[in-house]
Design an enzyme around this catalytic site. Structure first.
Site, PDB file in Angstrom:
ATOM      1  N   HIS A 167       0.813  -1.216   0.000  1.00  0.00           N
ATOM      2  CA  HIS A 167       0.000   0.000   0.000  1.00  0.00           C
ATOM      3  C   HIS A 167       0.847   1.268   0.000  1.00  0.00           C
ATOM      4  O   HIS A 167       0.340   2.360  -0.295  1.00  0.00           O
ATOM      5  CB  HIS A 167      -0.933  -0.006   1.221  1.00  0.00           C
ATOM      6  CG  HIS A 167      -2.181   0.792   1.043  1.00  0.00           C
ATOM      7  ND1 HIS A 167      -2.392   1.637  -0.033  1.00  0.00           N
ATOM      8  CD2 HIS A 167      -3.307   0.880   1.816  1.00  0.00           C
ATOM      9  CE1 HIS A 167      -3.574   2.206   0.080  1.00  0.00           C
ATOM     10  NE2 HIS A 167      -4.156   1.767   1.193  1.00  0.00           N
ATOM     11  N   SER A 168       2.114   1.172   0.327  1.00  0.00           N
ATOM     12  CA  SER A 168       2.967   2.360   0.316  1.00  0.00           C
ATOM     13  C   SER A 168       3.159   2.907  -1.093  1.00  0.00           C
ATOM     14  O   SER A 168       3.391   4.109  -1.269  1.00  0.00           O
ATOM     15  CB  SER A 168       4.330   2.044   0.940  1.00  0.00           C
ATOM     16  OG  SER A 168       5.026   1.091   0.160  1.00  0.00           O
TER      17      SER A 168
END
EC number: 2.3.1.28
Length: 216
Positions: free
Chosen positions: A189-190
């Protein structure tokens, strides 16, 4: 392959990146892709499905910087100009698998021939990664042809901050005259959000609907 370093202090994703990297947040999404047109075209041309799938996925992965963002061997954050597929092949004798990579060319037929050559050379090696060295700019994908699924997740000890996507497909599902492929995308998700996951799945579907644009 060229690696482009990211200036984190001036990156538009800085806050999002730091938040989800610190939390080590990954997510996966699974969709059924209608491969009816693609599958019939592949069979008409006498090709195997798996290399066509690898080529298709790699094309979509390389279409967006978010899917090519990660750390290099020096621990620097950035993105590669291009990723290569690291895919699994099954050994029917030992019932184990190996992971090999094949460079993807712009021409499908050229890649197809390289794929056949690599599989013939390395299948049955008894090694997990028989073709070395594995390039830094390699992403992982596989297919599980024995079962279909509606969800799939890999639980990774991510101390090394692995950010590249992981793609897994399952057994075809026949619904009337249509053929569907369960397809799972796992991302960090980064670097990837739901927006990017949607782009990936929609692009896979669009190219599956128009195989003549890239298959022939």
């Amino acid at each position: 392959m060229n690696f482009n370093k990211i200036d984190l202090d001036n990156w538009k994703r800085k806050e999002i990146f730091n938040h989800y990297l610190n939390q080590q947040t990954t997510f996966s999404i699974t969709t059924e892709i209608d491969i009816s047109v693609l599958y019939r075209n592949i069979k008409q041309e006498g090709y195997k499905f798996y290399p066509a799938f690898i080529f298709l996925v790699t094309r979509v992965i390389n279409s967006n910087t978010a899917f090519r963002t990660g750390y290099n061997s020096d621990g620097e954050l950035g993105y590669w100009d291009k990723l290569e597929p690291l895919y699994t092949i099954f050994d029917g004798v030992s019932k184990t698998f190996s992971g090999i990579w094949t460079p993807v060319k712009n021409d499908f037929k050229e890649f197809y021939d390289l794929y056949l050559s690599d599989v013939e050379k390395y299948n049955g090696s008894g090694k997990l990664f028989p073709k070395t060295p594995i390039p830094e700019n390699a992403f992982s994908l596989s297919i599980i042809p024995w079962t279909s699924f509606t969800g799939f997740n890999l639980n990774i000890n991510n101390n090394s901050n692995y950010l590249l996507p992981i793609i897994t497909a399952g057994k075809f599902i026949n619904k009337g005259n249509s053929i569907y492929l369960p397809l799972s995308l796992q991302v960090h998700h980064s670097v990837c959000d739901g927006y990017h996951a949607g782009l990936f799945m929609n692009s896979i579907q669009e190219l599956s609907d128009r195989p003549n644009d890239w298959l022939l």
